[in-house]
Design a protein around this motif. Structure first.
Motif, PDB file in Angstrom:
ATOM      1  N   LEU A   1      50.792  -7.641  31.281  1.00  0.00           N
ATOM      2  CA  LEU A   1      49.616  -8.232  31.898  1.00  0.00           C
ATOM      3  C   LEU A   1      48.359  -7.456  31.511  1.00  0.00           C
ATOM      4  O   LEU A   1      48.346  -6.224  31.546  1.00  0.00           O
ATOM      5  CB  LEU A   1      49.761  -8.247  33.422  1.00  0.00           C
ATOM      6  N   ALA A   2      47.303  -8.192  31.165  1.00  0.00           N
ATOM      7  CA  ALA A   2      46.041  -7.578  30.733  1.00  0.00           C
ATOM      8  C   ALA A   2      44.992  -7.666  31.834  1.00  0.00           C
ATOM      9  O   ALA A   2      44.951  -8.636  32.612  1.00  0.00           O
ATOM     10  CB  ALA A   2      45.532  -8.261  29.472  1.00  0.00           C
ATOM     11  N   GLU A   3      44.143  -6.649  31.863  1.00  0.00           N
ATOM     12  CA  GLU A   3      43.040  -6.618  32.832  1.00  0.00           C
ATOM     13  C   GLU A   3      41.869  -5.868  32.225  1.00  0.00           C
ATOM     14  O   GLU A   3      42.062  -4.855  31.540  1.00  0.00           O
ATOM     15  CB  GLU A   3      43.485  -5.959  34.132  1.00  0.00           C
TER      16      GLU A   3
ATOM     17  N   GLN B   1      38.228  -8.601  35.430  1.00  0.00           N
ATOM     18  CA  GLN B   1      38.977  -9.843  35.286  1.00  0.00           C
ATOM     19  C   GLN B   1      40.423  -9.549  34.929  1.00  0.00           C
ATOM     20  O   GLN B   1      40.717  -8.776  34.024  1.00  0.00           O
ATOM     21  CB  GLN B   1      38.349 -10.758  34.222  1.00  0.00           C
ATOM     22  N   HIS B   2      41.309 -10.179  35.681  1.00  0.00           N
ATOM     23  CA  HIS B   2      42.736 -10.165  35.378  1.00  0.00           C
ATOM     24  C   HIS B   2      43.029 -11.367  34.500  1.00  0.00           C
ATOM     25  O   HIS B   2      42.331 -12.384  34.560  1.00  0.00           O
ATOM     26  CB  HIS B   2      43.538 -10.238  36.677  1.00  0.00           C
ATOM     27  N   GLN B   3      44.055 -11.283  33.678  1.00  0.00           N
ATOM     28  CA  GLN B   3      44.294 -12.355  32.719  1.00  0.00           C
ATOM     29  C   GLN B   3      44.598 -13.700  33.389  1.00  0.00           C
ATOM     30  O   GLN B   3      44.452 -14.751  32.767  1.00  0.00           O
ATOM     31  CB  GLN B   3      45.436 -11.987  31.778  1.00  0.00           C
TER      32      GLN B   3
ATOM     33  N   ARG C   1      39.708 -10.355  22.871  1.00  0.00           N
ATOM     34  CA  ARG C   1      40.927 -11.074  22.491  1.00  0.00           C
ATOM     35  C   ARG C   1      41.728 -10.294  21.443  1.00  0.00           C
ATOM     36  O   ARG C   1      42.955 -10.177  21.538  1.00  0.00           O
ATOM     37  CB  ARG C   1      40.565 -12.458  21.964  1.00  0.00           C
TER      38      ARG C   1
ATOM     39  N   ARG D   1      43.318  -7.256  23.105  1.00  0.00           N
ATOM     40  CA  ARG D   1      44.439  -7.680  23.959  1.00  0.00           C
ATOM     41  C   ARG D   1      45.682  -7.959  23.112  1.00  0.00           C
ATOM     42  O   ARG D   1      46.787  -7.525  23.459  1.00  0.00           O
ATOM     43  CB  ARG D   1      44.046  -8.914  24.760  1.00  0.00           C
TER      44      ARG D   1
ATOM     45  N   LEU E   1      40.036  -2.159  28.481  1.00  0.00           N
ATOM     46  CA  LEU E   1      41.046  -3.200  28.587  1.00  0.00           C
ATOM     47  C   LEU E   1      42.396  -2.523  28.742  1.00  0.00           C
ATOM     48  O   LEU E   1      42.740  -1.621  27.975  1.00  0.00           O
ATOM     49  CB  LEU E   1      41.033  -4.080  27.338  1.00  0.00           C
TER      50      LEU E   1
ATOM     51  N   VAL F   1      46.616  -3.145  29.309  1.00  0.00           N
ATOM     52  CA  VAL F   1      47.806  -3.994  29.357  1.00  0.00           C
ATOM     53  C   VAL F   1      48.907  -3.190  30.044  1.00  0.00           C
ATOM     54  O   VAL F   1      49.241  -2.074  29.618  1.00  0.00           O
ATOM     55  CB  VAL F   1      48.258  -4.433  27.955  1.00  0.00           C
TER      56      VAL F   1
ATOM     57  N   PHE G   1      38.216 -12.785  28.288  1.00  0.00           N
ATOM     58  CA  PHE G   1      39.317 -12.923  27.326  1.00  0.00           C
ATOM     59  C   PHE G   1      39.008 -13.934  26.235  1.00  0.00           C
ATOM     60  O   PHE G   1      39.797 -14.096  25.292  1.00  0.00           O
ATOM     61  CB  PHE G   1      40.611 -13.280  28.065  1.00  0.00           C
TER      62      PHE G   1
ATOM     63  N   ASN H   1      34.338 -15.736  30.804  1.00  0.00           N
ATOM     64  CA  ASN H   1      35.740 -15.329  30.721  1.00  0.00           C
ATOM     65  C   ASN H   1      35.836 -14.288  29.617  1.00  0.00           C
ATOM     66  O   ASN H   1      35.684 -14.607  28.434  1.00  0.00           O
ATOM     67  CB  ASN H   1      36.622 -16.533  30.402  1.00  0.00           C
TER      68      ASN H   1
END
Length: 255
Positions: A184-186, A245-247, A121, A124, A174, A176, A115, A113
């Protein structure tokens, strides 16, 4: 093959005796099949993995070990593909690095993961703060981006007999997005893997307190693998895999 010689000083010396069947020293198959599981479990529980390994090496498995039968059996029983390549490398490459191809990295079926990576992190949180502070209304979609370079985090292999818990290094972007549905973060980018491939049996107590990080089956396989002759080695990546990866995703998609 060694056979016992008659003792000339014995009181029965000179008498004719009935022939006695002699089992070759290396032919322990019936004994092993009947008693190995119980013996291993008993030794492991009472004396621990290291002591049990010593007993096995010096005892009834010694002949098989010397002849290479045990090592060959372990190699033959490994799954085709990366598992067998890694065991073969452990046995014959004298500790030199193994470089994963892209296909082998995909075969690992890594679970990670992005995030949870500290650098991702932090980036983000920084982008979310920027999005919150931006005066544009949520009806206007707006994106905030940050480059990610060399971000390291944890990966776990879902494919048995490949890697274990290893290091994933990310490079990418990254993003947002501020909009009607929130901020939304990706992540989109690439990854490389690093691991140190060895057999490191853990004490039985770690299963009791839940700190082993392995299933019981996985630990037994590790313990048996530790009996092979070979050299631990580093595992690097000769290529990269694509990571996104989407959050709201529970894990990254890797291809």
């Amino acid at each position: 093959m060694h056979r016992h010689q008659a003792d000339p000083s014995s009181a029965d010396h000179g008498k004719r005796s009935e022939p006695v069947a002699v089992t070759p020293r290396g032919d322990n198959s019936r004994y092993l099949a009947a008693s190995v599981p119980q013996l291993l479990l008993g030794l492991q529980r009472s004396a621990g993995n290291q002591a049990t390994t010593v007993v096995v090496q010096r005892g009834w498995l010694g002949d098989m070990w010397d002849r290479g039968v045990f090592d060959g059996s372990m190699l033959a029983q490994a799954d085709p593909g990366l598992p067998r390549s890694l065991i073969n490398h452990y046995m014959h490459a004298t500790g030199s690095a193994y470089n994963l191809t892209r296909a082998e990295m995909i075969e690992v079926d890594a679970q990670t993961n992005v995030f949870w990576f500290p650098a991702v992190r932090e980036a983000r949180n920084r982008l979310l703060a920027q999005a919150e502070a931006d005066p544009a209304p949520s009806t206007e979609y707006k994106q905030f981006t940050a480059p990610i370079s060399g971000a390291r985090g944890h990966g776990g292999a879902n494919k048995n007999q490949t890697l274990g818990n290893f290091t994933v290094t990310l490079d990418g972007t990254l993003t947002v997005t501020k909009g009607r549905t929130g901020d939304l973060a990706e992540f989109q980018g690439t990854a490389t893997y690093y691991d140190y491939w060895d057999f490191d049996p853990k004490p039985m107590q770690t299963f009791v307190d839940g700190t082993s990080g392995r299933s019981t089956a996985g630990e037994l396989k590790t313990w048996v693998g530790a009996l092979m002759e070979g050299q631990p080695f580093p595992v690097n990546s000769a290529a990269t895999v694509n990571v996104s990866q989407h959050q709201f995703d529970s894990r990254a998609a890797i291809s």
